[in-house]
Design a protein around this motif. Structure first.
Motif, PDB file in Angstrom:
ATOM      1  N   VAL A  69     -34.827  13.734  48.031  1.00 42.60           N
ATOM      2  CA  VAL A  69     -34.829  13.822  49.497  1.00 42.60           C
ATOM      3  C   VAL A  69     -35.217  12.460  50.087  1.00 42.60           C
ATOM      4  O   VAL A  69     -34.617  11.999  51.063  1.00 42.60           O
ATOM      5  N   ALA A  95     -20.668  14.309  47.185  1.00 38.86           N
ATOM      6  CA  ALA A  95     -20.957  15.623  46.588  1.00 38.86           C
ATOM      7  C   ALA A  95     -21.118  15.501  45.075  1.00 38.86           C
ATOM      8  O   ALA A  95     -22.010  16.113  44.476  1.00 38.86           O
ATOM      9  N   GLN A  96     -20.247  14.691  44.451  1.00 38.94           N
ATOM     10  CA  GLN A  96     -20.345  14.497  43.007  1.00 38.94           C
ATOM     11  C   GLN A  96     -21.677  13.846  42.628  1.00 38.94           C
ATOM     12  O   GLN A  96     -22.323  14.235  41.670  1.00 38.94           O
ATOM     13  N   ARG A  98     -24.484  13.962  44.291  1.00 34.65           N
ATOM     14  CA  ARG A  98     -25.569  14.939  44.463  1.00 34.65           C
ATOM     15  C   ARG A  98     -25.582  15.974  43.342  1.00 34.65           C
ATOM     16  O   ARG A  98     -26.643  16.352  42.836  1.00 34.65           O
ATOM     17  N   PHE A  99     -24.393  16.441  42.972  1.00 33.48           N
ATOM     18  CA  PHE A  99     -24.295  17.436  41.898  1.00 33.48           C
ATOM     19  C   PHE A  99     -24.905  16.876  40.611  1.00 33.48           C
ATOM     20  O   PHE A  99     -25.728  17.527  39.956  1.00 33.48           O
ATOM     21  N   TRP A 100     -24.509  15.661  40.239  1.00 32.09           N
ATOM     22  CA  TRP A 100     -24.961  15.104  38.959  1.00 32.09           C
ATOM     23  C   TRP A 100     -26.416  14.653  39.010  1.00 32.09           C
ATOM     24  O   TRP A 100     -27.105  14.676  37.986  1.00 32.09           O
ATOM     25  N   GLN A 102     -28.761  16.277  40.673  1.00 32.20           N
ATOM     26  CA  GLN A 102     -29.493  17.528  40.473  1.00 32.20           C
ATOM     27  C   GLN A 102     -29.442  17.943  39.003  1.00 32.20           C
ATOM     28  O   GLN A 102     -30.449  18.346  38.412  1.00 32.20           O
ATOM     29  N   PHE A 103     -28.258  17.807  38.420  1.00 39.33           N
ATOM     30  CA  PHE A 103     -28.088  18.144  37.006  1.00 39.33           C
ATOM     31  C   PHE A 103     -28.976  17.270  36.121  1.00 39.33           C
ATOM     32  O   PHE A 103     -29.656  17.757  35.213  1.00 39.33           O
TER      33      PHE A 103
ATOM     34  N   HIS B  51     -22.115  24.691  35.027  1.00 35.20           N
ATOM     35  CA  HIS B  51     -23.022  25.812  35.300  1.00 35.20           C
ATOM     36  C   HIS B  51     -22.331  27.179  35.195  1.00 35.20           C
ATOM     37  O   HIS B  51     -23.010  28.193  35.093  1.00 35.20           O
ATOM     38  N   ILE B  64     -15.894  21.410  44.164  1.00 34.30           N
ATOM     39  CA  ILE B  64     -17.309  21.153  44.460  1.00 34.30           C
ATOM     40  C   ILE B  64     -18.109  22.417  44.133  1.00 34.30           C
ATOM     41  O   ILE B  64     -17.789  23.506  44.589  1.00 34.30           O
ATOM     42  N   VAL B  69     -24.950  21.623  47.763  1.00 35.83           N
ATOM     43  CA  VAL B  69     -24.053  20.463  47.685  1.00 35.83           C
ATOM     44  C   VAL B  69     -22.774  20.756  48.474  1.00 35.83           C
ATOM     45  O   VAL B  69     -22.259  19.894  49.208  1.00 35.83           O
ATOM     46  N   TYR B  73     -21.228  18.842  51.747  1.00 33.58           N
ATOM     47  CA  TYR B  73     -19.837  18.361  51.686  1.00 33.58           C
ATOM     48  C   TYR B  73     -19.059  18.820  52.914  1.00 33.58           C
ATOM     49  O   TYR B  73     -18.375  18.039  53.576  1.00 33.58           O
ATOM     50  N   ARG B  98     -33.542  19.282  54.249  1.00 31.60           N
ATOM     51  CA  ARG B  98     -33.270  19.284  52.795  1.00 31.60           C
ATOM     52  C   ARG B  98     -34.493  19.726  51.997  1.00 31.60           C
ATOM     53  O   ARG B  98     -34.374  20.469  51.030  1.00 31.60           O
TER      54      ARG B  98
END
Lengths: 229, 229
Positions: A69, A95-96, A98-100, A102-103, B51, B64, B69, B73, B98
């Motif tokens: 954040v 978005a990608q 952020r996704f990765w 978090q992962f 996931h 996405i 996320v 987007y 967030r």
């Protein structure tokens, strides 16, 4: 403008990623350092009463917690002009990222922590195997690229930035092997490159400080674990 | 432009929050519905191999995953002009949204799930108590306001939007009480108001469908839990 302050601990990569971001933006800041073993300061408890965790960014009265954040806040508050962009501009690429990110935190960081803490034998083997699977996903993300977003270092590099320096300490103290160069060649190349960038290198805590911290912390956490029946 | 598609399950509020966002933006979309008890479709496994979970947004070749996320987007791709803004514009307010969205998912959602699943007695009491503490933080966020960001519904309302409809089902099936009107008066007022907004209401799954789903799912999850020694 009042100087930015960050509440950090001397050994947490969740904090170092904030320092990297502020340096990339060319912003000055002061550090307030917490000692994990001495208990939490009043400033930390007041600033982040919900999670009581570092890092916390103090920006002229505004208080922001949670490292990802904070990274987004820094990128959104100081943007345009000469400010270095952390996240990509395109919505899908954002978005990608952020996704990765978090992962990487949920699976790779906590996978490695769990593998360190696991009992020797089947429990440890299983935890290592799960973490290796997560790293395989990350390896695919960096294949054929210099940085996660392409030619320039950005948000996801900072989030994954613990791998080149902290992971080997965790492996040593936890008695595990995750970051094999043959299994993860692209991630290895990225790591070696990333760690040599002067701005990145200058924020790294000395390895012996990390080793001592992890030995003490692992011992403290293990003593809290309930004994198996 | 090819029509947007979302892979959803008929009972998941992580999916409904995406539908709400698309409707607020005035975007048309198609649903592809997964059945939790029939196993995952090829489309889901191919779209979210990491996931293997709903929701997934398919936008003309771009895929996405992860509901928060996806919300960001949607807000970043369809912004400006007549498009309804989901996140606030100010960087500090965005950071707050967030932070609390992550908190609401990590602590309130999973707290309620754990309280449902906990064994009767001390385990359940403790899980309920922890979840009540988390809801107390959320109550403070909505005090004196119509929506979490102020006068207009936004990102955090959508993320917390499971509370007015799904939580009572979880309470009934799990044998717990969380959402007490006297303990959480502001959150209650918000919930009653939120649920009556036509755009919100029209996406809600019927309560009996939810009840049946949670009964079957709780039973399935309990049968997977290892027996205590």
């Amino acid at each position: 403008m009042a100087k930015l302050k960050i509440i950090v601990s001397a050994t947490s990569f969740f904090c170092t990623r904030i320092e990297w971001a502020l340096k990339l933006k060319g912003l000055e800041y002061e550090l307030t350092v917490e000692d994990w073993f001495k208990g939490k300061t009043e400033l930390l408890l007041k600033s982040n009463p919900v999670h009581k965790k570092v890092p916390v960014l103090l920006d002229d009265g505004d208080v922001i917690a949670e490292s990802k954040v904070i990274l987004e806040y820094i990128d959104e508050k100081w943007k345009g002009g000469d400010f270095y962009p952390l996240l990509p501009q395109d919505p899908y690429e954002r978005a990608q990222a952020r996704f990765w990110a978090q992962f990487a935190d949920d699976k790779c960081v906590f996978g490695a922590f769990e593998a360190c803490l696991a009992e020797d034998g089947e429990e440890k083997e299983k935890a290592v195997e799960t973490t290796l699977e997560s790293f395989t996903y990350l390896e695919k993300q960096i294949e054929g690229k210099k940085f996660f977003a392409g030619d320039k270092m950005g948000y996801l590099d900072l989030v994954a930035g613990w791998i080149p320096h902290w992971l080997s300490v965790m492996e040593e103290i936890g008695g595990i092997k995750i970051f094999d160069a043959e299994r993860f060649p692209s991630l290895h190349e990225w790591a070696q490159n990333f760690i040599e960038i002067p701005l990145i290198k200058e924020c790294l805590p000395p390895r012996d400080v990390l080793v001592n911290h992890y030995i003490r912390r692992l011992s403290a956490v293990r003593s809290l674990k309930p004994n198996k029946p």
